[in-house]
Design a protein around this motif. Structure first.
Motif, PDB file in Angstrom:
ATOM      1  N   ILE A  77       0.965  -1.091   0.084  1.00  0.00           N
ATOM      2  CA  ILE A  77       0.140   0.107  -0.129  1.00  0.00           C
ATOM      3  C   ILE A  77       0.793   1.303  -0.037  1.00  0.00           C
ATOM      4  O   ILE A  77       2.124   1.008   0.445  1.00  0.00           O
ATOM      5  N   PRO A  78       0.517   2.377  -0.471  1.00  0.00           N
ATOM      6  CA  PRO A  78       1.259   3.576  -0.654  1.00  0.00           C
ATOM      7  C   PRO A  78       1.652   3.984   0.986  1.00  0.00           C
ATOM      8  O   PRO A  78       0.714   3.935   1.726  1.00  0.00           O
TER       9      PRO A  78
ATOM     10  N   THR B  39       2.183   6.680   2.067  1.00  0.00           N
ATOM     11  CA  THR B  39       0.969   8.041   2.312  1.00  0.00           C
ATOM     12  C   THR B  39      -0.187   7.504   2.949  1.00  0.00           C
ATOM     13  O   THR B  39      -0.801   8.523   3.701  1.00  0.00           O
ATOM     14  N   GLU B  40      -0.638   6.474   2.773  1.00  0.00           N
ATOM     15  CA  GLU B  40      -2.050   6.219   3.278  1.00  0.00           C
ATOM     16  C   GLU B  40      -2.347   6.039   4.509  1.00  0.00           C
ATOM     17  O   GLU B  40      -3.016   6.758   5.275  1.00  0.00           O
TER      18      GLU B  40
ATOM     19  N   THR C 228      -1.603   9.557   6.501  1.00  0.00           N
ATOM     20  CA  THR C 228      -2.548  10.448   6.488  1.00  0.00           C
ATOM     21  C   THR C 228      -3.662  10.230   7.384  1.00  0.00           C
ATOM     22  O   THR C 228      -4.534  11.102   7.868  1.00  0.00           O
ATOM     23  N   THR C 229      -4.090   8.988   7.686  1.00  0.00           N
ATOM     24  CA  THR C 229      -4.905   8.456   8.551  1.00  0.00           C
ATOM     25  C   THR C 229      -4.758   8.265  10.036  1.00  0.00           C
ATOM     26  O   THR C 229      -5.576   8.484  11.016  1.00  0.00           O
TER      27      THR C 229
END
Length: 202
Positions: free
Chosen positions: A89-90, A92-93, A96-97
């Motif tokens: 998975i990226p 950044t995913e 950011t969460t």
């Protein structure tokens, strides 16, 4: 033999020695280039191979040991009819969460844990994610060991591009992380009433 010794020594010297130091000093940290053999060497798929699905550009990483993926002399295909892979998975995913701490020092500590190859406890559950830094065609990614898939060997050859291979010890660390995660055995916590006598005297 002397030629091989010189080649190995040169590779270690070039790859691991701090070039700016007056005296030879082994580098204490790794750069993204240290994670990968890019492009892959040879024709055999290997443990830690970074592959990209042609139809969707999805990156996956091979988890099957390369002894099962090597085509033995006199054989038409390797022993592995299917190849175990982990989805990525990226990076950044989750960044950011999931919440970040407020102080800059805490952010740096938190970031160090998140981008350790085996990402730390800040990314629950611990042991699920392995970080792969961006390098050339590869973006910042996490291997998500909860999202594993077995792909037919021929489908892998036909439907994926070979991008790079995780170098030692990262490929082996990924394999060890998988074994640790799925080999975990949960046990109940002992009732502390039975061990109070081991605590400090009142």
């Amino acid at each position: 033999m002397l030629e091989r010794i010189i080649r190995r020594r040169a590779a270690i010297q070039i790859g691991r020695i701090e070039g700016a130091a007056e005296e030879p000093v082994e580098r204490e940290t790794a750069d993204p280039v240290d994670f990968y053999v890019y492009p892959p060497i040879g024709t055999s798929i290997r443990l830690g191979e970074v592959i990209r699905r042609k139809a969707t550009n999805e990156f996956r990483v091979v988890l099957t040991p390369h002894c099962f993926l090597y085509t033995q002399p006199g054989q038409a295909a390797p022993r592995a009819t299917h190849v175990l892979t982990t989805r990525t998975i990226p990076a950044t995913e989750p960044h950011t969460t999931w919440k970040w701490p407020n102080k800059q020092e805490a952010i740096e500590t938190d970031l160090r844990k998140r981008t350790a190859f085996l990402a730390g406890s800040v990314l629950p559950p611990e042991g699920r994610y392995c970080f792969m830094p961006a390098f050339l065609d590869i973006p910042d990614l996490y291997c998500d060991l909860f999202q594993i898939e077995s792909i037919g060997y021929q489908s892998l050859i036909d439907d994926f591009d070979r991008i790079a291979v995780l170098d030692a010890p990262y490929a082996e660390a990924l394999q060890a992380a998988l074994a640790k995660l799925y080999g975990a055995v949960g046990v109940p916590v002992l009732n502390l009433d039975h061990v109070k006598h081991l605590g400090p005297a009142a």
